[in-house]
Design a protein around this motif. Structure first.
Motif, mmCIF file in Angstrom:
data_model
loop_
_atom_site.group_PDB
_atom_site.id
_atom_site.type_symbol
_atom_site.label_atom_id
_atom_site.label_comp_id
_atom_site.label_asym_id
_atom_site.label_seq_id
_atom_site.Cartn_x
_atom_site.Cartn_y
_atom_site.Cartn_z
ATOM 1 N N VAL A 57 0.838 -1.202 0.000
ATOM 2 C CA VAL A 57 0.000 0.000 0.000
ATOM 3 C C VAL A 57 0.875 1.255 0.000
ATOM 4 C CG1 VAL A 57 -1.661 1.317 1.384
ATOM 5 C CG2 VAL A 57 -1.970 -1.136 1.082
ATOM 6 N N VAL A 58 1.945 1.236 0.788
ATOM 7 C CA VAL A 58 2.877 2.366 0.809
ATOM 8 C C VAL A 58 3.516 2.545 -0.568
ATOM 9 C CG1 VAL A 58 5.073 3.167 1.768
ATOM 10 C CG2 VAL A 58 3.325 2.238 3.281
ATOM 11 N N ALA A 59 3.892 1.447 -1.207
ATOM 12 C CA ALA A 59 4.509 1.518 -2.539
ATOM 13 C C ALA A 59 3.541 2.110 -3.558
ATOM 14 C CB ALA A 59 4.973 0.132 -2.977
ATOM 15 N N VAL A 60 2.294 1.690 -3.520
ATOM 16 C CA VAL A 60 1.302 2.230 -4.456
ATOM 17 C C VAL A 60 1.088 3.724 -4.194
ATOM 18 C CG1 VAL A 60 -1.134 2.145 -5.116
ATOM 19 C CG2 VAL A 60 0.160 0.038 -4.866
ATOM 20 N N GLY A 61 0.994 4.098 -2.927
ATOM 21 C CA GLY A 61 0.840 5.512 -2.594
ATOM 22 C C GLY A 61 2.005 6.349 -3.076
ATOM 23 N N LEU A 62 3.215 5.845 -2.901
ATOM 24 C CA LEU A 62 4.396 6.569 -3.373
ATOM 25 C C LEU A 62 4.457 6.601 -4.898
ATOM 26 C CD1 LEU A 62 6.976 5.268 -0.784
ATOM 27 C CD2 LEU A 62 6.166 7.617 -1.012
ATOM 28 N N GLY A 63 3.977 5.542 -5.541
ATOM 29 C CA GLY A 63 3.913 5.534 -6.999
ATOM 30 C C GLY A 63 2.944 6.582 -7.520
ATOM 31 N N PHE B 49 10.205 9.944 -5.287
ATOM 32 C CA PHE B 49 9.200 9.028 -4.768
ATOM 33 C C PHE B 49 9.294 7.657 -5.420
ATOM 34 C CE2 PHE B 49 7.168 13.239 -4.125
ATOM 35 C CZ PHE B 49 7.182 13.222 -2.747
ATOM 36 N N LEU B 50 9.778 7.591 -6.647
ATOM 37 C CA LEU B 50 9.921 6.309 -7.324
ATOM 38 C C LEU B 50 10.949 5.430 -6.623
ATOM 39 C CD1 LEU B 50 8.979 4.602 -9.684
ATOM 40 C CD2 LEU B 50 10.782 5.635 -11.064
ATOM 41 N N GLY B 51 12.028 6.019 -6.150
ATOM 42 C CA GLY B 51 13.020 5.264 -5.393
ATOM 43 C C GLY B 51 12.438 4.699 -4.105
ATOM 44 N N PHE B 52 11.647 5.500 -3.407
ATOM 45 C CA PHE B 52 10.992 5.026 -2.197
ATOM 46 C C PHE B 52 9.964 3.941 -2.514
ATOM 47 C CE2 PHE B 52 12.360 9.197 -0.483
ATOM 48 C CZ PHE B 52 13.056 8.737 0.618
ATOM 49 N N ALA B 53 9.248 4.085 -3.631
ATOM 50 C CA ALA B 53 8.256 3.079 -4.011
ATOM 51 C C ALA B 53 8.923 1.745 -4.348
ATOM 52 C CB ALA B 53 7.441 3.577 -5.206
#
Length: 90
Positions: free
Chosen positions: A12-18, A29-33
């Motif tokens: 969910v965090v990855a989708v939010g960051l995406g 944000f892509l690196g964090f995702a």
């Protein structure tokens, strides 16, 4: 069980960051995702993980992902405009 040690929370965090990356394109944000997706896999395989260890692994993964993205898609010479003359001179 802490939320940080549940694999789907990382997804969910990855989708939010995406989504943030799409709205504010900057490769940050892509690196964090990418790191969050990798953390979802790690937490899914390893199971229970302490919060401190999870945050440390996530931070290292995010840094590595950002550096790889920067190396692959970084700025090029043609993206930077250098002004040689003053535009106010006549």
């Amino acid at each position: 069980m802490e939320l940080i040690s549940i694999w789907w929370v990382w997804v969910v965090v990855a989708v939010g960051l995406g989504v943030l990356e799409v709205l504010l394109p900057s490769f940050i944000f892509l690196g964090f995702a990418i790191a969050a997706v990798i953390m979802a896999v790690i937490v899914g395989i390893s199971g229970e993980m302490g919060a401190a260890l999870a945050i440390m692994i996530f931070a290292v993964l995010a840094l590595v992902a950002w550096l790889l993205l920067r190396a692959k898609f970084g700025t090029s010479e043609k993206d930077v405009k250098v002004w040689r003359d003053d535009i106010n001179k006549n």
